[in-house]
Design a protein around this motif. Structure first.
Motif, PDB file in Angstrom:
ATOM      1  N   SER A  25     -14.741  -2.447  -7.906  1.00 15.17           N
ATOM      2  CA  SER A  25     -15.932  -1.631  -8.120  1.00 15.17           C
ATOM      3  C   SER A  25     -15.640  -0.637  -9.234  1.00 15.17           C
ATOM      4  CB  SER A  25     -16.338  -0.893  -6.843  1.00 15.17           C
ATOM      5  OG  SER A  25     -15.307  -0.025  -6.424  1.00 15.17           O
ATOM      6  N   GLY A  26     -16.704  -0.150  -9.866  1.00 17.19           N
ATOM      7  CA  GLY A  26     -16.544   0.853 -10.909  1.00 17.19           C
ATOM      8  C   GLY A  26     -15.965   0.332 -12.207  1.00 17.19           C
ATOM      9  N   CYS A  27     -15.964  -0.985 -12.411  1.00 14.00           N
ATOM     10  CA  CYS A  27     -15.461  -1.572 -13.646  1.00 14.00           C
ATOM     11  C   CYS A  27     -16.289  -2.800 -13.987  1.00 14.00           C
ATOM     12  CB  CYS A  27     -13.986  -1.956 -13.510  1.00 14.00           C
ATOM     13  SG  CYS A  27     -13.651  -3.215 -12.276  1.00 14.00           S
ATOM     14  N   MET A  34      -7.482 -10.644 -14.303  1.00  9.50           N
ATOM     15  CA  MET A  34      -6.989 -10.139 -13.024  1.00  9.50           C
ATOM     16  C   MET A  34      -5.651 -10.790 -12.694  1.00  9.50           C
ATOM     17  SD  MET A  34      -9.459  -8.115 -11.954  1.00  9.50           S
ATOM     18  CE  MET A  34      -9.048  -7.889 -10.223  1.00  9.50           C
ATOM     19  N   GLY A  35      -4.849 -10.071 -11.945  1.00 10.49           N
ATOM     20  CA  GLY A  35      -3.541 -10.624 -11.586  1.00 10.49           C
ATOM     21  C   GLY A  35      -3.107 -10.196 -10.197  1.00 10.49           C
ATOM     22  N   TRP A  36      -2.116 -10.906  -9.688  1.00 15.84           N
ATOM     23  CA  TRP A  36      -1.457 -10.559  -8.430  1.00 15.84           C
ATOM     24  C   TRP A  36       0.028 -10.352  -8.708  1.00 15.84           C
ATOM     25  CZ3 TRP A  36      -3.929  -9.448  -3.984  1.00 15.84           C
ATOM     26  CH2 TRP A  36      -5.232  -9.936  -3.808  1.00 15.84           C
ATOM     27  N   TYR A  94       1.530  -7.355  -1.555  1.00 16.09           N
ATOM     28  CA  TYR A  94       0.876  -7.978  -2.701  1.00 16.09           C
ATOM     29  C   TYR A  94      -0.144  -7.005  -3.289  1.00 16.09           C
ATOM     30  CZ  TYR A  94       3.047 -12.457  -1.752  1.00 16.09           C
ATOM     31  OH  TYR A  94       3.971 -13.461  -1.583  1.00 16.09           O
ATOM     32  N   TYR A  95      -0.074  -6.838  -4.620  1.00 13.18           N
ATOM     33  CA  TYR A  95      -0.961  -5.925  -5.326  1.00 13.18           C
ATOM     34  C   TYR A  95      -1.855  -6.717  -6.277  1.00 13.18           C
ATOM     35  CZ  TYR A  95       2.363  -2.307  -3.873  1.00 13.18           C
ATOM     36  OH  TYR A  95       3.171  -1.467  -3.148  1.00 13.18           O
ATOM     37  N   CYS A  96      -3.138  -6.380  -6.305  1.00 14.29           N
ATOM     38  CA  CYS A  96      -3.999  -6.946  -7.332  1.00 14.29           C
ATOM     39  C   CYS A  96      -4.139  -5.944  -8.466  1.00 14.29           C
ATOM     40  CB  CYS A  96      -5.353  -7.349  -6.778  1.00 14.29           C
ATOM     41  SG  CYS A  96      -6.439  -6.002  -6.260  1.00 14.29           S
ATOM     42  N   ALA A  97      -4.430  -6.461  -9.643  1.00 11.30           N
ATOM     43  CA  ALA A  97      -4.514  -5.628 -10.834  1.00 11.30           C
ATOM     44  C   ALA A  97      -5.578  -6.169 -11.771  1.00 11.30           C
ATOM     45  CB  ALA A  97      -3.163  -5.577 -11.537  1.00 11.30           C
ATOM     46  N   ALA A  98      -6.140  -5.263 -12.573  1.00  5.13           N
ATOM     47  CA  ALA A  98      -7.165  -5.625 -13.554  1.00  5.13           C
ATOM     48  C   ALA A  98      -6.749  -5.126 -14.931  1.00  5.13           C
ATOM     49  CB  ALA A  98      -8.511  -5.028 -13.170  1.00  5.13           C
ATOM     50  N   GLY A  99      -7.024  -5.929 -15.940  1.00  3.78           N
ATOM     51  CA  GLY A  99      -6.685  -5.539 -17.304  1.00  3.78           C
ATOM     52  C   GLY A  99      -7.531  -6.283 -18.308  1.00  3.78           C
ATOM     53  N   SER A 100      -7.221  -6.071 -19.568  1.00  6.18           N
ATOM     54  CA  SER A 100      -8.051  -6.655 -20.619  1.00  6.18           C
ATOM     55  C   SER A 100      -7.592  -8.046 -21.030  1.00  6.18           C
ATOM     56  CB  SER A 100      -8.064  -5.735 -21.847  1.00  6.18           C
ATOM     57  OG  SER A 100      -6.743  -5.517 -22.312  1.00  6.18           O
ATOM     58  N   VAL A 101      -6.333  -8.408 -20.697  1.00  2.38           N
ATOM     59  CA  VAL A 101      -5.827  -9.719 -21.076  1.00  2.38           C
ATOM     60  C   VAL A 101      -5.068 -10.343 -19.918  1.00  2.38           C
ATOM     61  CG1 VAL A 101      -5.683  -9.206 -23.541  1.00  2.38           C
ATOM     62  CG2 VAL A 101      -3.728  -8.729 -22.060  1.00  2.38           C
ATOM     63  N   LEU A 108       0.769  -4.028 -18.646  1.00  4.78           N
ATOM     64  CA  LEU A 108      -0.444  -4.212 -19.441  1.00  4.78           C
ATOM     65  C   LEU A 108      -1.716  -4.220 -18.600  1.00  4.78           C
ATOM     66  CD1 LEU A 108       0.780  -6.826 -22.070  1.00  4.78           C
ATOM     67  CD2 LEU A 108       0.659  -4.343 -22.254  1.00  4.78           C
ATOM     68  N   TYR A 109      -1.573  -4.072 -17.291  1.00  2.26           N
ATOM     69  CA  TYR A 109      -2.751  -3.976 -16.433  1.00  2.26           C
ATOM     70  C   TYR A 109      -3.135  -2.509 -16.261  1.00  2.26           C
ATOM     71  CZ  TYR A 109      -2.408  -8.930 -15.431  1.00  2.26           C
ATOM     72  OH  TYR A 109      -2.390 -10.299 -15.556  1.00  2.26           O
ATOM     73  N   ASP A 110      -4.423  -2.257 -16.206  1.00 10.50           N
ATOM     74  CA  ASP A 110      -4.921  -0.878 -16.214  1.00 10.50           C
ATOM     75  C   ASP A 110      -5.186  -0.315 -14.829  1.00 10.50           C
ATOM     76  OD1 ASP A 110      -6.856  -2.071 -18.945  1.00 10.50           O
ATOM     77  OD2 ASP A 110      -5.057  -0.823 -19.086  1.00 10.50           O
TER      78      ASP A 110
END
Length: 122
Positions: A25-27, A34-36, A94-101, A108-110
């Motif tokens: 949310s908020g993006c 996206m990554g794990w 386990y962590y999820c992550a969001a980024g531009s690439v 490199l994930y934001d």
């Protein structure tokens, strides 16, 4: 402010399956790769899998290739990690992550989720 929430996780016997989800949310979810990731000895966070913004490209760590499947539903702002044939060594937060690439590199994930525990018993 982007927020990633990971319900799910849990405990399972070796050979079993679990599905993780990551709700954003908020993006602009449909624009984000996206990554794990999960912690590993000697590493801050070990790459597990990643998916491009459209879902057309995916990448996997060798240790999970053929057992895990990453996917996303942009209409629901949600990403998934289907984990099959689980092994005790898959036990981790386990962590999820969001980024531009789409990338293996955690730096490199934001945005990051809070993590969800997966426990695999032998």
């Amino acid at each position: 402010q982007a927020q990633l929430v990971e319900p799910g996780g849990g405990s399972v016997r070796a050979g079993g399956s679990l599905r993780l989800s990551c709700a954003a949310s908020g993006c602009t979810f449909s624009s984000d790769a996206m990554g794990w990731f999960r912690p590993a000895p000697g590493k801050e966070r070990e790459f597990v899998a990643a998916i491009s913004s459209s879902g057309s490209n995916t990448e996997y760590a060798d240790s999970v290739k053929g057992r895990f499947t990453i996917s996303r539903d942009n209409a629901k702002n949600t990403m998934y990690l289907q984990m099959d044939s689980l092994k005790p060594e898959d036990t981790a937060v386990y962590y999820c992550a969001a980024g531009s690439v789409i990338t293996y590199f955690s730096r490199l994930y934001d945005y990051w989720g809070q993590g969800t525990q997966v426990t695999v018993s032998s």
